[in-house]
Design a protein around this motif. Structure first.
Motif, PDB file in Angstrom:
ATOM      1  N   GLU A  36       0.836  -1.197   0.000  1.00  0.00           N
ATOM      2  CA  GLU A  36       0.000   0.000   0.000  1.00  0.00           C
ATOM      3  C   GLU A  36       0.876   1.254   0.000  1.00  0.00           C
ATOM      4  OE1 GLU A  36      -3.361   0.244   0.042  1.00  0.00           O
ATOM      5  OE2 GLU A  36      -3.674  -1.912   0.070  1.00  0.00           O
ATOM      6  N   LYS A  94       2.159   4.816   1.170  1.00  0.00           N
ATOM      7  CA  LYS A  94       2.214   5.312   2.543  1.00  0.00           C
ATOM      8  C   LYS A  94       1.123   6.333   2.847  1.00  0.00           C
ATOM      9  CE  LYS A  94       6.784   4.076   3.806  1.00  0.00           C
ATOM     10  NZ  LYS A  94       6.627   2.790   4.318  1.00  0.00           N
ATOM     11  N   ASP A  95       1.009   7.394   2.046  1.00  0.00           N
ATOM     12  CA  ASP A  95       0.025   8.425   2.350  1.00  0.00           C
ATOM     13  C   ASP A  95      -0.483   9.069   1.074  1.00  0.00           C
ATOM     14  OD1 ASP A  95      -1.598  10.198   3.712  1.00  0.00           O
ATOM     15  OD2 ASP A  95       0.039  11.590   4.155  1.00  0.00           O
ATOM     16  N   LEU A  96      -1.750   8.896   0.827  1.00  0.00           N
ATOM     17  CA  LEU A  96      -2.367   9.507  -0.343  1.00  0.00           C
ATOM     18  C   LEU A  96      -3.240  10.703   0.032  1.00  0.00           C
ATOM     19  CD1 LEU A  96      -3.432   6.316  -2.330  1.00  0.00           C
ATOM     20  CD2 LEU A  96      -1.561   7.880  -2.861  1.00  0.00           C
ATOM     21  N   SER A  97      -3.325  10.991   1.305  1.00  0.00           N
ATOM     22  CA  SER A  97      -4.185  12.057   1.797  1.00  0.00           C
ATOM     23  C   SER A  97      -3.883  13.388   1.097  1.00  0.00           C
ATOM     24  CB  SER A  97      -3.998  12.202   3.305  1.00  0.00           C
ATOM     25  OG  SER A  97      -4.880  13.176   3.795  1.00  0.00           O
ATOM     26  N   LYS A 107      -4.087  13.997  -2.069  1.00  0.00           N
ATOM     27  CA  LYS A 107      -3.576  13.840  -3.433  1.00  0.00           C
ATOM     28  C   LYS A 107      -4.707  13.592  -4.426  1.00  0.00           C
ATOM     29  CE  LYS A 107       0.884  12.371  -1.958  1.00  0.00           C
ATOM     30  NZ  LYS A 107       1.966  11.502  -1.966  1.00  0.00           N
ATOM     31  N   THR A 158      -7.885   0.646  -3.012  1.00  0.00           N
ATOM     32  CA  THR A 158      -6.507   0.221  -3.241  1.00  0.00           C
ATOM     33  C   THR A 158      -6.469  -0.668  -4.476  1.00  0.00           C
ATOM     34  OG1 THR A 158      -4.594  -0.941  -2.345  1.00  0.00           O
ATOM     35  CG2 THR A 158      -6.735  -1.814  -1.727  1.00  0.00           C
ATOM     36  N   TYR A 208     -10.642   4.155   0.078  1.00  0.00           N
ATOM     37  CA  TYR A 208     -10.134   5.430   0.573  1.00  0.00           C
ATOM     38  C   TYR A 208     -11.253   6.462   0.507  1.00  0.00           C
ATOM     39  CZ  TYR A 208      -5.393   3.582  -0.175  1.00  0.00           C
ATOM     40  OH  TYR A 208      -4.249   2.837  -0.140  1.00  0.00           O
TER      41      TYR A 208
END
Length: 150
Positions: free
Chosen positions: A50, A52-55, A57, A92, A138
């Motif tokens: 996965e 790490k961080d898509l926040s 984006k 995902t 997400y």
């Protein structure tokens, strides 16, 4: 020349023990099993973890996602779907079976190329195994024509 074998003497035909005591067939079968294990292990490499961080984006443009379908984005490891007009979902792209990256969306399902698992575009739940768990979803929203992970 005869095909007789003296009892206790080493043999050298395809399935018989040679000087080392292992039959060629045994060695080949073992090598084949080791190769299959490496291939299976390749489905779940570090590359397929996965992100790490898509926040915050943007993962897609709304215009790129067809109604009733979706699109896989290998670079960000997500799949974006639009089950109904204006309703976008982000999942995902990592299959829950063995970690392969899903790569196609068609006929209402997200498809994994490795073992044939399928997931519903509406909620990421399993439509067909061998996967037994849904794809992680997400939270996302539409901002300025883009789909952004919130």
């Amino acid at each position: 020349m005869t095909n007789e074998v003296t009892p206790g003497a080493p043999r050298d035909d395809a399935g018989s023990a040679g000087a080392g005591g292992l039959a060629r067939r045994t060695v080949l079968c073992g090598a084949g099993a080791a190769g299959a294990a490496l291939i299976a292990a390749g489905c779940a490499t570090d590359q397929n973890k996965e992100p790490k961080d898509l926040s915050g984006k943007q993962v897609a443009k709304t215009s790129d996602i067809p109604v009733g379908g979706g699109k896989a984005f290998a670079d960000s490891k997500v799949v974006v779907t639009q089950p109904q007009q204006g309703a976008f979902k982000v999942f995902t792209a990592i299959c829950t079976h063995q970690g392969c990256v899903v790569n196609r969306v068609s006929n209402g399902v997200i498809r994994c190329p490795c073992h044939g698992s399928e997931f519903k575009i509406t909620d990421g739940s399993v439509a067909q195994g061998p996967a037994s768990k849904p794809l992680k979803e997400y939270p996302a929203q539409v901002r300025n024509g883009g789909i952004v992970i919130s």
